[in-house]
Scaffold this motif. Structure first.
Motif, PDB file in Angstrom:
ATOM      1  N   ILE A 166      17.650  27.932  87.934  1.00  0.00           N
ATOM      2  CA  ILE A 166      17.623  26.587  87.358  1.00  0.00           C
ATOM      3  C   ILE A 166      19.014  26.261  86.827  1.00  0.00           C
ATOM      4  N   LYS A 167      19.619  25.211  87.355  1.00  0.00           N
ATOM      5  CA  LYS A 167      21.011  24.917  87.033  1.00  0.00           C
ATOM      6  C   LYS A 167      21.227  24.602  85.554  1.00  0.00           C
ATOM      7  N   ALA A 168      20.231  24.018  84.914  1.00  0.00           N
ATOM      8  CA  ALA A 168      20.367  23.693  83.499  1.00  0.00           C
ATOM      9  C   ALA A 168      20.535  24.936  82.635  1.00  0.00           C
ATOM     10  N   LYS A 169      20.140  26.097  83.173  1.00  0.00           N
ATOM     11  CA  LYS A 169      20.220  27.339  82.395  1.00  0.00           C
ATOM     12  C   LYS A 169      21.480  28.149  82.700  1.00  0.00           C
ATOM     13  N   ILE A 170      22.316  27.653  83.597  1.00  0.00           N
ATOM     14  CA  ILE A 170      23.523  28.396  83.952  1.00  0.00           C
ATOM     15  C   ILE A 170      24.446  28.602  82.754  1.00  0.00           C
ATOM     16  N   PRO A 171      24.692  27.599  81.893  1.00  0.00           N
ATOM     17  CA  PRO A 171      25.545  27.853  80.720  1.00  0.00           C
ATOM     18  C   PRO A 171      25.024  28.983  79.841  1.00  0.00           C
ATOM     19  N   THR A 172      23.714  29.033  79.633  1.00  0.00           N
ATOM     20  CA  THR A 172      23.125  30.120  78.835  1.00  0.00           C
ATOM     21  C   THR A 172      23.320  31.462  79.525  1.00  0.00           C
ATOM     22  N   MET A 173      23.156  31.496  80.830  1.00  0.00           N
ATOM     23  CA  MET A 173      23.340  32.732  81.579  1.00  0.00           C
ATOM     24  C   MET A 173      24.779  33.226  81.452  1.00  0.00           C
ATOM     25  N   LEU A 174      25.736  32.329  81.608  1.00  0.00           N
ATOM     26  CA  LEU A 174      27.145  32.718  81.513  1.00  0.00           C
ATOM     27  C   LEU A 174      27.481  33.249  80.125  1.00  0.00           C
ATOM     28  N   LEU A 204      20.641  45.299  79.428  1.00  0.00           N
ATOM     29  CA  LEU A 204      20.715  44.052  80.186  1.00  0.00           C
ATOM     30  C   LEU A 204      19.456  43.221  79.992  1.00  0.00           C
ATOM     31  N   LEU A 205      18.302  43.864  80.107  1.00  0.00           N
ATOM     32  CA  LEU A 205      17.041  43.139  79.988  1.00  0.00           C
ATOM     33  C   LEU A 205      16.820  42.607  78.576  1.00  0.00           C
ATOM     34  N   SER A 206      17.336  43.314  77.570  1.00  0.00           N
ATOM     35  CA  SER A 206      17.136  42.891  76.181  1.00  0.00           C
ATOM     36  C   SER A 206      17.812  41.564  75.884  1.00  0.00           C
ATOM     37  N   LYS A 207      18.761  41.163  76.723  1.00  0.00           N
ATOM     38  CA  LYS A 207      19.430  39.871  76.542  1.00  0.00           C
ATOM     39  C   LYS A 207      18.536  38.695  76.942  1.00  0.00           C
ATOM     40  N   GLU A 208      17.461  38.992  77.661  1.00  0.00           N
ATOM     41  CA  GLU A 208      16.518  37.961  78.112  1.00  0.00           C
ATOM     42  C   GLU A 208      17.248  36.794  78.782  1.00  0.00           C
ATOM     43  N   ILE A 209      18.102  37.147  79.719  1.00  0.00           N
ATOM     44  CA  ILE A 209      18.894  36.149  80.437  1.00  0.00           C
ATOM     45  C   ILE A 209      18.004  35.427  81.438  1.00  0.00           C
ATOM     46  N   PRO A 210      18.038  34.108  81.468  1.00  0.00           N
ATOM     47  CA  PRO A 210      17.231  33.364  82.448  1.00  0.00           C
ATOM     48  C   PRO A 210      17.511  33.838  83.877  1.00  0.00           C
ATOM     49  N   SER A 211      16.475  33.906  84.687  1.00  0.00           N
ATOM     50  CA  SER A 211      16.536  34.338  86.092  1.00  0.00           C
ATOM     51  C   SER A 211      16.771  35.833  86.254  1.00  0.00           C
ATOM     52  N   ILE A 212      16.785  36.594  85.132  1.00  0.00           N
ATOM     53  CA  ILE A 212      16.906  38.049  85.188  1.00  0.00           C
ATOM     54  C   ILE A 212      15.655  38.635  84.530  1.00  0.00           C
ATOM     55  N   PRO A 213      14.497  38.558  85.185  1.00  0.00           N
ATOM     56  CA  PRO A 213      13.257  39.044  84.575  1.00  0.00           C
ATOM     57  C   PRO A 213      13.233  40.559  84.456  1.00  0.00           C
ATOM     58  N   HIS A 215      11.316  42.999  85.473  1.00  0.00           N
ATOM     59  CA  HIS A 215      11.109  43.840  86.647  1.00  0.00           C
ATOM     60  C   HIS A 215      11.673  43.182  87.909  1.00  0.00           C
ATOM     61  N   GLY A 216      12.740  42.403  87.725  1.00  0.00           N
ATOM     62  CA  GLY A 216      13.299  41.671  88.847  1.00  0.00           C
ATOM     63  C   GLY A 216      14.346  42.451  89.623  1.00  0.00           C
ATOM     64  N   LEU A 217      14.738  41.878  90.759  1.00  0.00           N
ATOM     65  CA  LEU A 217      15.671  42.539  91.664  1.00  0.00           C
ATOM     66  C   LEU A 217      17.099  42.542  91.127  1.00  0.00           C
ATOM     67  N   ILE A 218      17.564  41.410  90.571  1.00  0.00           N
ATOM     68  CA  ILE A 218      18.962  41.322  90.159  1.00  0.00           C
ATOM     69  C   ILE A 218      19.290  42.339  89.072  1.00  0.00           C
ATOM     70  N   ALA A 219      18.361  42.554  88.134  1.00  0.00           N
ATOM     71  CA  ALA A 219      18.628  43.514  87.060  1.00  0.00           C
ATOM     72  C   ALA A 219      18.879  44.905  87.638  1.00  0.00           C
ATOM     73  N   TRP A 220      18.074  45.311  88.622  1.00  0.00           N
ATOM     74  CA  TRP A 220      18.279  46.614  89.261  1.00  0.00           C
ATOM     75  C   TRP A 220      19.610  46.656  89.997  1.00  0.00           C
ATOM     76  N   LEU A 221      19.893  45.618  90.793  1.00  0.00           N
ATOM     77  CA  LEU A 221      21.103  45.609  91.605  1.00  0.00           C
ATOM     78  C   LEU A 221      22.360  45.532  90.750  1.00  0.00           C
ATOM     79  N   LEU A 222      22.339  44.728  89.688  1.00  0.00           N
ATOM     80  CA  LEU A 222      23.509  44.620  88.826  1.00  0.00           C
ATOM     81  C   LEU A 222      23.772  45.945  88.108  1.00  0.00           C
ATOM     82  N   THR A 223      22.728  46.597  87.620  1.00  0.00           N
ATOM     83  CA  THR A 223      22.922  47.895  86.975  1.00  0.00           C
ATOM     84  C   THR A 223      23.403  48.917  87.992  1.00  0.00           C
ATOM     85  N   SER A 224      22.968  48.786  89.244  1.00  0.00           N
ATOM     86  CA  SER A 224      23.483  49.657  90.309  1.00  0.00           C
ATOM     87  C   SER A 224      24.981  49.412  90.518  1.00  0.00           C
TER      88      SER A 224
END
Length: 383
Positions: A166-174, A204-213, A215-224
């Protein structure tokens, strides 16, 4: 069972004390890694020709052709983690230090935004590459990323299938990624051991970043990715089993389902059983038996290509590619290609996934209008 081109001789897998399930899983993993080695050589123009008298040659050739047809598909289909286009860009653009304490907060933040917003598209990767080692201009990055995609509300990331940000959440993600990066950087000490994969994944997950749930894929791949740069230790077999059991990790789960269907054996029912199976098989890739020269050669060649020993991140990546190969094999059978598949329901499901891949590739081409439809986008030089 399908006759895959790079399958090892079953005689090499005898006498290893494996169950039929474990033996077939090992066979498919070795076959997939051998395919990855050949594809890396193919892109570097050092591979020999395929033997087209082999029944699996046509299927293998079609898979390779698809993987080389675009950057996004190379990221999805190359079996060795370091050899897809985006991961190669990352490894070439950001130096892997001898000591991870040399990575700055900006370097760590760079990994975060490359992986989350730009993976699968070299133009995007270049556009959000930070040139100076200082606090990034978050507003400028938001302005750049906001322009991507086909609409004002959501940003699709084709390399991750149907993922939309969701583009509106990109500033929060950054902002959250920058905060996380500062925390990680400040905690790195020159002579201390890096945190475990699970510890950093949880941070990473404790930050509760939007689009990074959770048990999601990005969290695993980014930590990798963090592991690749020495920011944390590699994941354990237990980490992977927990990820596969608790997440929507359809690729690795699909590989386990395929092995169960092909062998007629029950798949592991929980994380503990799965860890036992994965640990037994991966142990043979870490310490290949002398009685299996094919496995020994695969391990040696993978290290030569990737510059490090095989790790659990490679196991996860290879499991995904087993699923991808079956997707294309079953789609090929539906078109009249000689591929042996028993499951009509699995075939329909895999055709749907293949269609989604094609749609994602088409979307990536629409995003890059300057690229002609037939152009080969792969780079010579990674998932």
């Amino acid at each position: 069972m399908a006759d895959f081109y790079f399958s090892p001789q079953e005689a090499e897998l005898q006498g290893l004390g494996l169950s039929s399930f474990e033996k077939y899983l090992l066979l498919r993993l070795v076959q997939t890694l051998r395919l990855g080695i050949f594809m890396s050589q193919k892109r570097n123009n050092s591979a020999g020709p395929l033997d087209h008298t082999h029944p699996g040659a046509a299927q293998c050739e079609a898979y390779i052709k698809s993987a080389l047809s675009s950057e996004m598909l190379s990221d999805k289909l190359f079996p060795l983690r370091h050899t897809g286009a985006s991961m190669q860009f990352i490894l070439q653009s950001l130096f892997v230090p001898a000591n991870p304490s040399q990575l700055s907060a900006t370097n760590i933040f760079q990994l975060c935004i490359w992986r989350t917003f730009a993976f699968g598209n070299s133009d995007y990767l270049h556009k959000i590459t930070i040139q100076e080692d200082r606090m990034p201009d978050l507003e400028k990055l938001h302005s750049i990323i906001q322009q991507w995609g086909n609409g004002p509300l959501k940003l699709s990331v084709p390399a991750y299938g149907q993922l939309q940000i969701i583009k509106a959440k990109i500033p929060t993600m950054l902002s959250s990624f920058w905060e996380l990066s500062q925390e990680i950087s400040s905690s790195q000490k020159p002579k201390s051991a890096p945190p475990t994969f699970a510890t950093l994944h949880e941070r990473l997950l404790s930050k509760e970043i939007p689009s990074i749930p959770r048990h999601g894929l990005i969290a695993w791949l980014l930590t990798s990715d963090f592991y690749e740069f020495g920011v944390c230790q590699p994941p354990t077999i237990q980490d992977l089993a927990h990820h596969m059991t608790n997440s929507g990790a359809s690729g690795p789960k699909g590989a386990i389902k395929i092995v169960a269907e092909e062998t007629g054996q029950h798949a592991p029912e929980n994380a503990e059983e799965l860890a036992k199976v994965l640990g037994t098989v991966f142990g043979l890739l870490q310490n290949p038996p002398r009685s299996s020269p094919t496995i020994m050669n695969v391990v040696t060649e993978c290290k030569a290509i990737q510059g490090r020993e095989l790790a659990v991140v490679d196991l996860e990546h290879a499991l995904c590619k087993i699923s991808r190969q079956n997707t294309r094999a079953n789609a090929g059978k539906a078109k009249g290609t000689a591929v042996n598949d028993k499951s009509g329901a699995g075939r329909r499901g895999n055709q749907t996934e293949d269609t989604q891949d094609n749609e994602a590739q088409e979307q990536a081409r629409r995003i890059r209008p300057e690229v002609e439809m037939g152009e080969n986008l792969h780079h010579g030089g990674i998932e």
